[in-house]
Design a protein around this motif. Sequence first.
Motif, PDB file in Angstrom:
ATOM      1  N   MET A   1       7.121   5.599  -0.385  1.00  0.00           N
ATOM      2  CA  MET A   1       6.406   4.374  -0.723  1.00  0.00           C
ATOM      3  C   MET A   1       6.402   3.425   0.465  1.00  0.00           C
ATOM      4  O   MET A   1       7.405   3.289   1.163  1.00  0.00           O
ATOM      5  N   SER A   2       5.277   2.781   0.677  1.00  0.00           N
ATOM      6  CA  SER A   2       5.143   1.774   1.720  1.00  0.00           C
ATOM      7  C   SER A   2       4.580   0.516   1.069  1.00  0.00           C
ATOM      8  O   SER A   2       3.481   0.530   0.516  1.00  0.00           O
ATOM      9  N   VAL A   3       5.330  -0.576   1.132  1.00  0.00           N
ATOM     10  CA  VAL A   3       4.983  -1.802   0.421  1.00  0.00           C
ATOM     11  C   VAL A   3       4.551  -2.873   1.413  1.00  0.00           C
ATOM     12  O   VAL A   3       5.225  -3.111   2.421  1.00  0.00           O
ATOM     13  N   LEU A   4       3.425  -3.522   1.124  1.00  0.00           N
ATOM     14  CA  LEU A   4       3.028  -4.720   1.852  1.00  0.00           C
ATOM     15  C   LEU A   4       3.398  -5.915   0.990  1.00  0.00           C
ATOM     16  O   LEU A   4       2.956  -6.024  -0.154  1.00  0.00           O
ATOM     17  N   LEU A   5       4.210  -6.785   1.543  1.00  0.00           N
ATOM     18  CA  LEU A   5       4.702  -7.960   0.829  1.00  0.00           C
ATOM     19  C   LEU A   5       4.083  -9.204   1.462  1.00  0.00           C
ATOM     20  O   LEU A   5       4.334  -9.498   2.633  1.00  0.00           O
ATOM     21  N   LEU A   6       3.250  -9.889   0.716  1.00  0.00           N
ATOM     22  CA  LEU A   6       2.678 -11.151   1.184  1.00  0.00           C
ATOM     23  C   LEU A   6       3.697 -12.240   0.901  1.00  0.00           C
ATOM     24  O   LEU A   6       3.958 -12.570  -0.254  1.00  0.00           O
ATOM     25  N   GLY A   7       4.309 -12.748   1.970  1.00  0.00           N
ATOM     26  CA  GLY A   7       5.511 -13.543   1.789  1.00  0.00           C
ATOM     27  C   GLY A   7       5.387 -15.005   2.161  1.00  0.00           C
ATOM     28  O   GLY A   7       4.324 -15.607   2.093  1.00  0.00           O
TER      29      GLY A   7
ATOM     30  N   LEU B   1      -8.097  -7.263   5.009  1.00  0.00           N
ATOM     31  CA  LEU B   1      -6.909  -6.802   4.298  1.00  0.00           C
ATOM     32  C   LEU B   1      -7.129  -5.402   3.738  1.00  0.00           C
ATOM     33  O   LEU B   1      -6.226  -4.544   3.810  1.00  0.00           O
ATOM     34  N   ALA B   2      -8.304  -5.141   3.192  1.00  0.00           N
ATOM     35  CA  ALA B   2      -8.602  -3.800   2.679  1.00  0.00           C
ATOM     36  C   ALA B   2      -8.505  -2.766   3.799  1.00  0.00           C
ATOM     37  O   ALA B   2      -7.971  -1.665   3.608  1.00  0.00           O
ATOM     38  N   ARG B   3      -9.012  -3.121   4.959  1.00  0.00           N
ATOM     39  CA  ARG B   3      -8.937  -2.213   6.109  1.00  0.00           C
ATOM     40  C   ARG B   3      -7.481  -1.950   6.498  1.00  0.00           C
ATOM     41  O   ARG B   3      -7.095  -0.814   6.788  1.00  0.00           O
ATOM     42  N   TYR B   4      -6.656  -2.986   6.470  1.00  0.00           N
ATOM     43  CA  TYR B   4      -5.227  -2.830   6.792  1.00  0.00           C
ATOM     44  C   TYR B   4      -4.551  -1.899   5.791  1.00  0.00           C
ATOM     45  O   TYR B   4      -3.746  -1.038   6.169  1.00  0.00           O
ATOM     46  N   LEU B   5      -4.864  -2.064   4.510  1.00  0.00           N
ATOM     47  CA  LEU B   5      -4.245  -1.224   3.481  1.00  0.00           C
ATOM     48  C   LEU B   5      -4.570   0.245   3.715  1.00  0.00           C
ATOM     49  O   LEU B   5      -3.700   1.117   3.559  1.00  0.00           O
ATOM     50  N   ARG B   6      -5.806   0.521   4.073  1.00  0.00           N
ATOM     51  CA  ARG B   6      -6.204   1.912   4.321  1.00  0.00           C
ATOM     52  C   ARG B   6      -5.541   2.455   5.590  1.00  0.00           C
ATOM     53  O   ARG B   6      -4.991   3.561   5.592  1.00  0.00           O
ATOM     54  N   GLU B   7      -5.595   1.677   6.654  1.00  0.00           N
ATOM     55  CA  GLU B   7      -5.093   2.154   7.946  1.00  0.00           C
ATOM     56  C   GLU B   7      -3.584   2.375   7.941  1.00  0.00           C
ATOM     57  O   GLU B   7      -3.076   3.235   8.670  1.00  0.00           O
ATOM     58  N   HIS B   8      -2.864   1.624   7.120  1.00  0.00           N
ATOM     59  CA  HIS B   8      -1.407   1.741   7.093  1.00  0.00           C
ATOM     60  C   HIS B   8      -0.902   2.482   5.861  1.00  0.00           C
ATOM     61  O   HIS B   8       0.305   2.530   5.621  1.00  0.00           O
ATOM     62  N   ASP B   9      -1.820   3.076   5.098  1.00  0.00           N
ATOM     63  CA  ASP B   9      -1.454   3.895   3.941  1.00  0.00           C
ATOM     64  C   ASP B   9      -0.480   3.153   3.016  1.00  0.00           C
ATOM     65  O   ASP B   9       0.573   3.678   2.638  1.00  0.00           O
ATOM     66  N   ILE B  10      -0.844   1.928   2.663  1.00  0.00           N
ATOM     67  CA  ILE B  10       0.005   1.103   1.801  1.00  0.00           C
ATOM     68  C   ILE B  10      -0.029   1.617   0.366  1.00  0.00           C
ATOM     69  O   ILE B  10      -1.100   1.879  -0.190  1.00  0.00           O
ATOM     70  N   SER B  11       1.148   1.768  -0.231  1.00  0.00           N
ATOM     71  CA  SER B  11       1.258   2.274  -1.598  1.00  0.00           C
ATOM     72  C   SER B  11       1.111   1.180  -2.648  1.00  0.00           C
ATOM     73  O   SER B  11       0.615   1.433  -3.752  1.00  0.00           O
ATOM     74  N   ALA B  12       1.585  -0.025  -2.326  1.00  0.00           N
ATOM     75  CA  ALA B  12       1.539  -1.127  -3.289  1.00  0.00           C
ATOM     76  C   ALA B  12       1.621  -2.442  -2.525  1.00  0.00           C
ATOM     77  O   ALA B  12       2.210  -2.515  -1.442  1.00  0.00           O
ATOM     78  N   VAL B  13       1.020  -3.470  -3.121  1.00  0.00           N
ATOM     79  CA  VAL B  13       1.063  -4.814  -2.554  1.00  0.00           C
ATOM     80  C   VAL B  13       1.748  -5.738  -3.551  1.00  0.00           C
ATOM     81  O   VAL B  13       1.433  -5.715  -4.747  1.00  0.00           O
ATOM     82  N   VAL B  14       2.678  -6.551  -3.058  1.00  0.00           N
ATOM     83  CA  VAL B  14       3.285  -7.601  -3.872  1.00  0.00           C
ATOM     84  C   VAL B  14       2.910  -8.943  -3.245  1.00  0.00           C
ATOM     85  O   VAL B  14       3.260  -9.214  -2.095  1.00  0.00           O
TER      86      VAL B  14
ATOM     87  N   ALA C   1      -6.476 -14.577  -3.872  1.00  0.00           N
ATOM     88  CA  ALA C   1      -7.811 -14.077  -4.200  1.00  0.00           C
ATOM     89  C   ALA C   1      -8.208 -12.934  -3.271  1.00  0.00           C
ATOM     90  O   ALA C   1      -8.781 -11.924  -3.719  1.00  0.00           O
ATOM     91  N   ASN C   2      -7.899 -13.069  -1.977  1.00  0.00           N
ATOM     92  CA  ASN C   2      -8.208 -12.000  -1.029  1.00  0.00           C
ATOM     93  C   ASN C   2      -7.433 -10.722  -1.363  1.00  0.00           C
ATOM     94  O   ASN C   2      -7.965  -9.612  -1.259  1.00  0.00           O
ATOM     95  N   ALA C   3      -6.179 -10.891  -1.763  1.00  0.00           N
ATOM     96  CA  ALA C   3      -5.373  -9.726  -2.115  1.00  0.00           C
ATOM     97  C   ALA C   3      -5.945  -9.012  -3.331  1.00  0.00           C
ATOM     98  O   ALA C   3      -6.015  -7.772  -3.372  1.00  0.00           O
ATOM     99  N   ALA C   4      -6.372  -9.782  -4.329  1.00  0.00           N
ATOM    100  CA  ALA C   4      -6.950  -9.183  -5.534  1.00  0.00           C
ATOM    101  C   ALA C   4      -8.221  -8.406  -5.204  1.00  0.00           C
ATOM    102  O   ALA C   4      -8.435  -7.286  -5.688  1.00  0.00           O
ATOM    103  N   GLN C   5      -9.060  -8.978  -4.349  1.00  0.00           N
ATOM    104  CA  GLN C   5     -10.309  -8.317  -3.987  1.00  0.00           C
ATOM    105  C   GLN C   5     -10.052  -7.062  -3.162  1.00  0.00           C
ATOM    106  O   GLN C   5     -10.661  -6.009  -3.391  1.00  0.00           O
ATOM    107  N   ALA C   6      -9.142  -7.157  -2.188  1.00  0.00           N
ATOM    108  CA  ALA C   6      -8.847  -6.014  -1.327  1.00  0.00           C
ATOM    109  C   ALA C   6      -8.235  -4.868  -2.120  1.00  0.00           C
ATOM    110  O   ALA C   6      -8.573  -3.693  -1.903  1.00  0.00           O
ATOM    111  N   CYS C   7      -7.334  -5.180  -3.037  1.00  0.00           N
ATOM    112  CA  CYS C   7      -6.688  -4.126  -3.820  1.00  0.00           C
ATOM    113  C   CYS C   7      -7.659  -3.503  -4.821  1.00  0.00           C
ATOM    114  O   CYS C   7      -7.599  -2.296  -5.082  1.00  0.00           O
TER     115      CYS C   7
END
Length: 243
Positions: A1-7, A55-68, A80-86
């Motif tokens: 699992m690879s998690v992106l955490l918007l902190g 953000l969507a491009r980042y998720l694909r390029e880094h093979d992110i499994s989940a975003v928090v 809002a950007n996170a919701a749209q990208a996911c």
Amino acid sequence: MSVLLLGGTAEARELAAALVAAGIAVTTSLAGDVAEPRLPDGEVRVGGFGGAEGLARYLREHDISAVVDATHPFAARISANAAQACATTGVPLLRLERPGWSQRPDASGWHWVDCLDDARTAAEALGNRVFLAVGRQELGTFAGWADRYVLARVVDAPDIEVPGTWEVLRARGPFRLADELDLLASRAIDVLVTKDSGGATDAKLDAAAQLGVRVVAVRRPQPPAGVPVVETVDQALAWLARG
């Protein structure tokens, strides 16, 4: 699992530490609004993604499994950007948002408003010595207050020229109740303006209650529709474990 955490919050740092301890790859993204942020455990990136598409491009390029999304309760654009990208990429998204202050016993007596402009109008009718606890980036809304004393507490220096009647106090919380009582009393504060951020920065509210200071509180925005929301780090860990 690879998690992106918007902190950027204490909860995000706590979650990052727990994920690192569990051996889960996590990258925390910070907006870069604070000059010297408290850095979390794990990998850290600073700066925006370029909107929802970036953000969507980042998720694909880094093979992110989940975003928090554990950003500040008022970081509505990022959420809002996170919701749209996911939604675009199909990556699961969770919102970790600490409880607000609306359930406090004294909150029913506050002056609740929906935006900072309304907060300014409400505060103008309530007093002439104002404690602004809304964050550095929001001070411009109140910059016309050159006719009254204003105490503005911020982490970093304001990026606007404040009126001569203002006092700018640079400090980072959490703060002790005794210090908040002294601060409000020594400046003869009669109105506190804050956002319903929640968390451990509520000593100022306890002080206001004890001293009879009127409170103007800005309601927090609703999270994006369809995004599950939890209030604790343990709940976020449980959600990730199920994924």
